[in-house]
Design a protein around this motif. Structure first.
Motif, PDB file in Angstrom:
ATOM      1  N   ASP A  66       0.807  -1.218   0.000  1.00 31.84           N
ATOM      2  CA  ASP A  66       0.000   0.000   0.000  1.00 31.84           C
ATOM      3  C   ASP A  66       0.844   1.274   0.000  1.00 31.84           C
ATOM      4  N   LEU A  67       2.156   1.139   0.171  1.00 23.55           N
ATOM      5  CA  LEU A  67       3.033   2.300   0.074  1.00 23.55           C
ATOM      6  C   LEU A  67       3.420   2.615  -1.373  1.00 23.55           C
ATOM      7  N   ILE A  68       3.224   1.659  -2.252  1.00 22.81           N
ATOM      8  CA  ILE A  68       3.625   1.845  -3.657  1.00 22.81           C
ATOM      9  C   ILE A  68       2.442   1.724  -4.614  1.00 22.81           C
ATOM     10  N   PHE A  69       1.238   1.546  -4.049  1.00 18.82           N
ATOM     11  CA  PHE A  69       0.046   1.349  -4.880  1.00 18.82           C
ATOM     12  C   PHE A  69      -1.168   1.814  -4.090  1.00 18.82           C
ATOM     13  N   ASN A  70      -2.079   2.528  -4.748  1.00 16.55           N
ATOM     14  CA  ASN A  70      -3.261   3.050  -4.079  1.00 16.55           C
ATOM     15  C   ASN A  70      -4.312   1.959  -3.875  1.00 16.55           C
ATOM     16  N   GLN A  71      -4.564   1.641  -2.624  1.00 17.96           N
ATOM     17  CA  GLN A  71      -5.566   0.648  -2.234  1.00 17.96           C
ATOM     18  C   GLN A  71      -5.419  -0.696  -2.970  1.00 17.96           C
ATOM     19  N   ASP A 136      -6.705  -0.715 -11.823  1.00 19.29           N
ATOM     20  CA  ASP A 136      -5.340  -0.208 -11.747  1.00 19.29           C
ATOM     21  C   ASP A 136      -4.383  -1.383 -11.622  1.00 19.29           C
ATOM     22  N   PHE A 137      -3.190  -1.238 -12.230  1.00 15.36           N
ATOM     23  CA  PHE A 137      -2.208  -2.315 -12.238  1.00 15.36           C
ATOM     24  C   PHE A 137      -0.802  -1.737 -12.083  1.00 15.36           C
TER      25      PHE A 137
END
Length: 387
Positions: A66-71, A136-137
C-alpha cells in the motif's frame, strides 16, 4: 461501477486459462497484505552487510504494497521456465578457451520477456472487464520494490529453498518471476511450505559459503554478485569463478529438485552458444559498439563490458591459458583502466609464475603505474612469482 461487482472468481479462471496462450508457464494469486514478517530479517541483512546494493533501498516499500500502490487488493504472480541446456552444438576452436554466462542470462534479457507477458496479461484483464471500471495495475520484475520469491511463494507458485530461490514442482528453480499489484480482489491461492527437508546440498556445494542455511545469503560472498561488481574482484573469489564470466549456477545445479529440468517453451530464451560461451581472448579488446551489438540483448550485459572483460582476464588465469600472455601484456601496456591492468597482472602471475620475462615486465610496469590499487595488484603478482 465498483470493482467488487465483477465476478472475480470467473475472471480469475479466465486469466488462468488465458495465461497459457500468453506464454506464462505458471500463475498464482495472493493478497496485498504486508510482508512485514520479513522486516527483522531484512534489517539484519542490511546491518550485517549481507546485501548487494542492487536491492530496492526502501525496506518499507519492499514490505508494504500500500506504500507503492493506491488501495491494493491482490497480487498476481507469474513464472516463466527457462532452458538449462543448449539445443545448438557449440563449435570448438582449437587452442581457444571459452567463458560462460550463467543460464539466467541466456537469450533475451528476461526483464523484457516478463514485461511483455505482464503487459499482455493486463491487456487481457482490461478486455474482460467493463470499461467503466477504474482498474489499476502495477507490473514489476526484480527491479521493482517487492521481493519476487516471497510474492511467488505466498501465491502458491512454489517454495523458497535453502538457496533463497523459488522452487516450483514443474520447473525446479529455473524460472523467471514477475508480479502485478492490482485493485481487483482476487481469491488468494494457498502458499507452499518448504520441502527441502534435511537436504543441504546447495549449502555444502556453495564455493564461498554464501548461503546461511535458512534461505538467506551473504550476498557479498555470492559469486553471481562478485561477477557483477565493477572494481577489483577480491582475490579470494577469483579462482572460484573458474571460467564463468557472469553469474553462478552451482546452487541450482546441485539441487535435487532441478534434476532433469530443461524446458524450451520460449523462443526468446534460446541461447546462441557463440554468445553465451564466448571465446575469452577476443573479449579483452572488444569495443563498446561491438560489445553492445553482440551482448547487449543479454541480461548479463547490464553492467557494461568492463566487468565482463575483467572476469575474462580472471578466467584466462584460472585456465592457465599461455596463448593469452601477449594479450594480457598488452592490457597492462595499453588499457587506460586500472582494474584491467591490475587484474591482468594477477592473471599473468597465475599462468606462468616462473617466467623471468613476465617478471621483468611486471617490475617495469609496477614502477610506471600511477593508480594505487593497480600498483598493489602488480606488486602482489611480482611477489607470487617464483623467480
Amino acid at each position: 461501477m465498483e470493482v467488487y461487482l465483477v465476478d472475480t472468481e470467473l475472471l480469475k479462471q479466465k486469466i488462468i486459462e488465458a495465461s497459457k496462450d500468453i506464454g506464462i508457464d505458471k500463475i498464482g494469486f495472493t493478497t496485498a497484505e504486508p510482508f512485514d514478517h520479513l522486516r527483522t530479517s531484512l534489517i539484519e541483512q542490511k546491518e550485517n552487510n549481507h546485501t548487494t546494493g542492487f536491492e530496492h533501498g526502501n525496506i518499507d516499500e519492499r514490505l508494504y504494497p500500500d506504500l507503492i500502490f493506491n488501495q491494493p487488493q491482490s497480487i498476481i504472480s507469474i513464472a516463466l521456465a527457462y532452458p538449462t541446456r543448449m539445443n545448438e552444438r557449440l563449435k570448438s576452436v582449437r587452442g581457444e578457451k571459452r567463458g560462460k554466462f550463467a543460464r539466467a542470462s541466456w537469450g533475451t534479457d528476461y526483464h523484457h520477456i516478463l514485461k511483455d507477458r505482464l503487459d499482455k496479461l493486463i491487456t487481457f484483464i482490461k478486455e474482460e472487464t467493463p470499461k467503466e471500471l477504474e482498474l489499476d495495475f502495477k507490473p514489476m520484475v526484480d527491479t521493482g520494490e517487492l521481493i519476487d520469491v516471497v510474492v511467488a511463494q505466498r501465491a502458491g507458485l512454489g517454495f523458497i529453498g535453502k538457496n533463497g530461490l523459488l522452487i516450483t514442482e514443474e520447473f525446479g528453480s529455473y524460472v523467471y518471476l514477475g508480479e502485478i499489484i492490482t485493485n481487483i480482489p482476487f481469491e488468494p491461492d494457498t502458499p507452499m511450505e518448504n520441502q527441502c527437508g534435511e537436504c543441504t546440498k546447495c549449502i555444502d556445494q556453495c564455493p564461498t559459503s554464501a548461503l546461511l542455511g535458512d534461505g538467506r545469503m551473504n550476498a557479498q560472498k555470492c559469486l553471481s554478485y562478485q561477477t557483477q561488481t565493477k572494481g577489483f574482484m577480491p582475490e579470494e573469489y577469483r579462482p572460484k569463478i573458474r571460467s564463468i564470466i557472469y553469474g553462478c549456477d552451482i546452487c541450482q545445479e546441485v539441487c535435487p529438485f532441478n534434476k532433469g529440468k530443461n524446458f524450451h517453451f520460449h523462443e526468446e530464451m534460446e541461447p546462441d552458444p557463440e554468445v553465451v560461451t564466448p571465446l575469452l581472448k577476443p573479449l579483452l579488446t572488444i569495443s563498446n559498439r561491438e560489445f553492445k551489438e553482440r551482448f547487449g540483448y543479454l541480461a548479463g550485459s547490464w553492467r557494461g563490458k568492463k566487468p565482463i572483460q575483467r572476469n575474462a582476464i580472471i578466467a584466462l588465469g584460472n585456465v592457465r591459458d599461455k596463448t593469452s600472455i601477449p594479450h594480457l601484456l598488452s592490457c597492462i601496456e595499453q588499457d587506460p583502466r586500472p582494474v584491467i591492468r591490475g587484474t591482468a597482472a594477477w592473471s599473468l602471475s597465475k599462468i606462468d609464475p616462473t617466467n623471468p620475462a613476465i617478471y621483468d615486465f611486471l617490475v617495469e610496469y609496477h614502477e610506471k603505474e600511477t593508480d594505487e590499487e593497480a600498483k598493489e595488484e602488480m606488486r602482489n603478482a611480482i611477489d607470487r612469482m617464483r623467480i
